[in-house]
Design a protein around this motif. Structure first.
Motif, PDB file in Angstrom:
ATOM      1  N   ASP A   1       0.464  13.428 -10.966  1.00 53.87           N
ATOM      2  CA  ASP A   1      -0.469  11.844 -11.861  1.00 53.87           C
ATOM      3  C   ASP A   1       0.635  11.472 -13.046  1.00 53.87           C
ATOM      4  O   ASP A   1       0.587  10.289 -13.104  1.00 53.87           O
ATOM      5  N   VAL A   2       1.137  12.690 -13.802  1.00 48.35           N
ATOM      6  CA  VAL A   2       1.072  12.063 -15.693  1.00 48.35           C
ATOM      7  C   VAL A   2       2.238  13.261 -15.647  1.00 48.35           C
ATOM      8  O   VAL A   2       2.211  14.871 -15.060  1.00 48.35           O
ATOM      9  N   LEU A   3       2.622  13.693 -17.106  1.00 47.28           N
ATOM     10  CA  LEU A   3       3.199  14.257 -17.371  1.00 47.28           C
ATOM     11  C   LEU A   3       2.362  14.397 -19.066  1.00 47.28           C
ATOM     12  O   LEU A   3       2.083  14.260 -19.603  1.00 47.28           O
ATOM     13  N   ASP A   4       2.738  15.390 -19.388  1.00 49.71           N
ATOM     14  CA  ASP A   4       2.295  16.395 -20.441  1.00 49.71           C
ATOM     15  C   ASP A   4       3.446  16.063 -21.490  1.00 49.71           C
ATOM     16  O   ASP A   4       4.315  16.893 -22.118  1.00 49.71           O
ATOM     17  N   VAL A   5       3.507  14.759 -22.255  1.00 40.62           N
ATOM     18  CA  VAL A   5       4.923  14.245 -22.012  1.00 40.62           C
ATOM     19  C   VAL A   5       6.048  14.763 -23.351  1.00 40.62           C
ATOM     20  O   VAL A   5       6.844  15.088 -22.604  1.00 40.62           O
ATOM     21  N   ARG A   6       4.782  14.977 -23.932  1.00 38.11           N
ATOM     22  CA  ARG A   6       6.142  16.050 -25.655  1.00 38.11           C
ATOM     23  C   ARG A   6       6.298  17.017 -24.313  1.00 38.11           C
ATOM     24  O   ARG A   6       7.640  17.515 -25.461  1.00 38.11           O
ATOM     25  N   PHE A   7       5.908  17.620 -24.506  1.00 39.80           N
ATOM     26  CA  PHE A   7       6.520  19.331 -23.649  1.00 39.80           C
ATOM     27  C   PHE A   7       7.075  19.289 -22.163  1.00 39.80           C
ATOM     28  O   PHE A   7       7.326  20.404 -21.707  1.00 39.80           O
TER      29      PHE A   7
ATOM     30  N   THR B   1      -1.460  17.984 -12.486  1.00 41.29           N
ATOM     31  CA  THR B   1      -1.477  17.338 -10.712  1.00 41.29           C
ATOM     32  C   THR B   1      -2.842  17.187 -10.848  1.00 41.29           C
ATOM     33  O   THR B   1      -4.115  17.063 -11.751  1.00 41.29           O
ATOM     34  N   ASN B   2      -3.440  16.518  -9.716  1.00 40.23           N
ATOM     35  CA  ASN B   2      -4.721  16.702  -9.707  1.00 40.23           C
ATOM     36  C   ASN B   2      -5.586  17.502  -8.409  1.00 40.23           C
ATOM     37  O   ASN B   2      -6.433  16.898  -8.184  1.00 40.23           O
ATOM     38  N   ILE B   3      -5.068  18.611  -8.712  1.00 41.04           N
ATOM     39  CA  ILE B   3      -5.710  19.983  -8.086  1.00 41.04           C
ATOM     40  C   ILE B   3      -6.388  20.059  -8.623  1.00 41.04           C
ATOM     41  O   ILE B   3      -6.092  21.001 -10.109  1.00 41.04           O
ATOM     42  N   PRO B   4      -7.910  20.046  -8.353  1.00 40.52           N
ATOM     43  CA  PRO B   4      -9.159  20.591  -9.319  1.00 40.52           C
ATOM     44  C   PRO B   4      -8.672  22.526  -9.540  1.00 40.52           C
ATOM     45  O   PRO B   4      -8.406  22.967  -8.193  1.00 40.52           O
ATOM     46  N   LEU B   5      -9.045  23.126 -10.568  1.00 43.10           N
ATOM     47  CA  LEU B   5      -9.500  24.478 -10.636  1.00 43.10           C
ATOM     48  C   LEU B   5      -9.954  25.259  -9.211  1.00 43.10           C
ATOM     49  O   LEU B   5      -9.857  26.052  -8.806  1.00 43.10           O
ATOM     50  N   ASP B   6     -11.388  24.010  -8.802  1.00 40.56           N
ATOM     51  CA  ASP B   6     -12.251  24.942  -7.849  1.00 40.56           C
ATOM     52  C   ASP B   6     -11.214  25.093  -6.352  1.00 40.56           C
ATOM     53  O   ASP B   6     -11.298  25.994  -5.686  1.00 40.56           O
TER      54      ASP B   6
ATOM     55  N   GLY C   1      -1.156  22.667 -13.799  1.00 35.80           N
ATOM     56  CA  GLY C   1      -0.344  21.921 -14.249  1.00 35.80           C
ATOM     57  C   GLY C   1       0.775  23.320 -13.804  1.00 35.80           C
ATOM     58  O   GLY C   1       1.011  24.578 -12.977  1.00 35.80           O
ATOM     59  N   VAL C   2       1.875  22.136 -14.417  1.00 36.15           N
ATOM     60  CA  VAL C   2       3.244  23.521 -14.046  1.00 36.15           C
ATOM     61  C   VAL C   2       3.771  23.443 -15.153  1.00 36.15           C
ATOM     62  O   VAL C   2       3.888  22.317 -15.305  1.00 36.15           O
ATOM     63  N   ALA C   3       4.568  24.307 -15.065  1.00 35.61           N
ATOM     64  CA  ALA C   3       5.497  23.918 -16.666  1.00 35.61           C
ATOM     65  C   ALA C   3       6.495  25.478 -16.715  1.00 35.61           C
ATOM     66  O   ALA C   3       6.306  25.931 -16.341  1.00 35.61           O
ATOM     67  N   VAL C   4       7.266  24.785 -17.832  1.00 32.57           N
ATOM     68  CA  VAL C   4       7.721  26.427 -18.237  1.00 32.57           C
ATOM     69  C   VAL C   4       8.077  26.316 -19.605  1.00 32.57           C
ATOM     70  O   VAL C   4       7.557  25.506 -20.658  1.00 32.57           O
ATOM     71  N   ASN C   5       7.486  27.550 -20.432  1.00 31.04           N
ATOM     72  CA  ASN C   5       7.485  28.018 -20.963  1.00 31.04           C
ATOM     73  C   ASN C   5       8.448  27.284 -22.463  1.00 31.04           C
ATOM     74  O   ASN C   5       9.517  28.029 -22.149  1.00 31.04           O
ATOM     75  N   GLN C   6       7.912  26.673 -23.176  1.00 30.58           N
ATOM     76  CA  GLN C   6       8.989  26.339 -24.420  1.00 30.58           C
ATOM     77  C   GLN C   6      10.095  25.624 -23.789  1.00 30.58           C
ATOM     78  O   GLN C   6      11.189  25.805 -23.825  1.00 30.58           O
TER      79      GLN C   6
ATOM     80  N   ILE D   1      12.293  16.228 -11.940  1.00 30.23           N
ATOM     81  CA  ILE D   1      10.370  15.605 -11.622  1.00 30.23           C
ATOM     82  C   ILE D   1      10.291  14.033 -12.596  1.00 30.23           C
ATOM     83  O   ILE D   1       9.568  13.927 -13.534  1.00 30.23           O
ATOM     84  N   GLY D   2       9.525  13.223 -11.408  1.00 35.56           N
ATOM     85  CA  GLY D   2       8.121  12.371 -11.847  1.00 35.56           C
ATOM     86  C   GLY D   2       7.546  12.477 -11.486  1.00 35.56           C
ATOM     87  O   GLY D   2       6.797  13.025 -11.360  1.00 35.56           O
ATOM     88  N   THR D   3       6.671  11.686 -11.719  1.00 34.80           N
ATOM     89  CA  THR D   3       5.328  11.354 -11.748  1.00 34.80           C
ATOM     90  C   THR D   3       5.341   9.940 -10.496  1.00 34.80           C
ATOM     91  O   THR D   3       5.242   9.301 -10.393  1.00 34.80           O
ATOM     92  N   GLY D   4       3.556  10.246 -10.004  1.00 35.67           N
ATOM     93  CA  GLY D   4       3.373   9.160  -9.196  1.00 35.67           C
ATOM     94  C   GLY D   4       3.152   9.481  -7.382  1.00 35.67           C
ATOM     95  O   GLY D   4       3.174  10.725  -7.198  1.00 35.67           O
ATOM     96  N   ILE D   5       1.828   8.669  -7.265  1.00 32.83           N
ATOM     97  CA  ILE D   5       1.768   9.302  -5.755  1.00 32.83           C
ATOM     98  C   ILE D   5       3.369   8.980  -4.780  1.00 32.83           C
ATOM     99  O   ILE D   5       2.989   9.875  -3.521  1.00 32.83           O
ATOM    100  N   ASP D   6       4.299   9.111  -5.289  1.00 31.70           N
ATOM    101  CA  ASP D   6       5.480   9.352  -4.419  1.00 31.70           C
ATOM    102  C   ASP D   6       5.997  10.815  -4.388  1.00 31.70           C
ATOM    103  O   ASP D   6       6.828  11.144  -4.358  1.00 31.70           O
ATOM    104  N   TRP D   7       5.391  11.688  -5.947  1.00 26.14           N
ATOM    105  CA  TRP D   7       5.530  12.965  -5.895  1.00 26.14           C
ATOM    106  C   TRP D   7       4.151  13.645  -5.697  1.00 26.14           C
ATOM    107  O   TRP D   7       3.775  13.778  -6.331  1.00 26.14           O
ATOM    108  N   THR D   8       4.443  14.708  -4.830  1.00 21.88           N
ATOM    109  CA  THR D   8       3.544  15.245  -4.696  1.00 21.88           C
ATOM    110  C   THR D   8       3.447  16.583  -4.791  1.00 21.88           C
ATOM    111  O   THR D   8       4.998  17.930  -4.715  1.00 21.88           O
TER     112      THR D   8
END
Length: 286
Positions: free
Chosen positions: A182-188, A193-198, A252-257, A266-273
């Motif tokens: 859905d969106v980036l944690d912009v600075r990092f 994603t919209n996948i909930p922990l549950d 969320g998916v990240a790379v440490n530092q 990788i981009g965001t929005g409904i074209d990215w799953t």
């Protein structure tokens, strides 16, 4: 009782646009509290504006007034609207999809259409390109200060008539979880994603497990890797990828530092799953 006014735009801070909005708000009532959500929404990106409202509104006191101005259609026939959310917050914005995530995840109690001719900054009638100042900041300040009520801002309009962007629901099919980026944690550069922990709990994925992450752009696979489902970034080495739970309790998916988005384009929005599944155990033979 006066409420806070919170501003969001794609204007940036390189000129006087945001300051002018502040000035209009204080001209209405110099004692109200004006705050910034962000002014760094990517230009014209209604999707990100919608998501940032969803990310933020719920953490402010009931009655807070939000003004969101990402308005590529300014001066056109698009409407100006104000909504009262199910949580008792107010959002004043163009009718261009900015309420999509609020409506979908939080709910809307009522929407009213603002009359752009009568409800605007006095003597601004000849200006048609700065509604952020002349209509949104002005009416946001009036509402936050108590000068005008929500009901007095305009006639009721049905939620089904407002513009909404498409949303892909997160899903579970067997052991495979699928959702949108859905969106980036912009600075990092982390992916939200919209996948909930549950959903992870439903398929038996726990912290410390390895998972397989596959990313698609318009159904074309562009990335796949195994990574740790970690409690924190410190659970992996610098430069290593990880899956984690973000502040909205979604995957969320990240790379440490480092920036996952920049490293792998990788981009965001409904074209990215993104698809996620528990990784199979690898047995190394002697």
């Amino acid at each position: 009782m006066k409420k806070s006014l919170v501003l969001q735009t794609d204007f940036g801070l390189g000129d006087g646009a945001v300051s002018a909005m502040y000035g209009v708000a204080y001209t209405v009532d110099e004692t109200i509290a004006v705050h910034d959500l962000t002014h760094d929404i990517p230009p014209y990106d209604i999707w990100v504006a919608s998501y940032r409202l969803y990310q933020t509104v719920q953490y402010w006191p009931e009655g807070t007034v939000f003004v969101s101005v990402v308005d590529p259609g300014v001066g056109s026939a698009r409407r100006s609207i104000v909504c009262k959310t199910s949580s008792g917050h107010y959002v004043i914005t163009p009718d261009n999809g900015t309420l999509t995530h609020i409506a979908h995840y939080d709910g809307i109690e009522e929407i009213r259409q603002i009359d752009e001719i009568t409800s605007r900054l006095p003597h601004s009638e000849e200006s048609h390109t700065f509604h952020g100042r002349d209509i949104y900041a002005y009416n946001g300040a009036r509402l936050a200060s108590g000068e005008i009520t929500f009901e007095e801002l305009g006639e009721i309009t049905e939620e089904g008539t407002i513009e909404k962007l498409s949303i892909i629901e997160a899903s579970q099919k067997g052991s495979i979880l699928t959702g949108s980026i859905d969106v980036l944690d912009v600075r990092f550069g982390s992916l939200w994603t919209n996948i909930p922990l549950d959903y992870l709990k439903h398929v038996g994925i726990q912290h410390g497990d390895n998972v397989q992450v596959t990313i698609f752009h318009k159904d074309k696979k562009v990335y796949q890797n195994l990574m740790l489902f970690a409690k924190s970034f410190a659970d992996v080495n610098v430069g290593e990828p990880l899956v984690y739970v973000n502040s909205l309790v979604n995957l969320g998916v990240a790379v440490n530092q480092d920036s996952f988005s920049k490293l792998y384009n990788i981009g965001t929005g409904i074209d990215w799953t993104l698809q996620l599944r528990k990784a199979p155990k690898i047995i190394f033979e002697n």
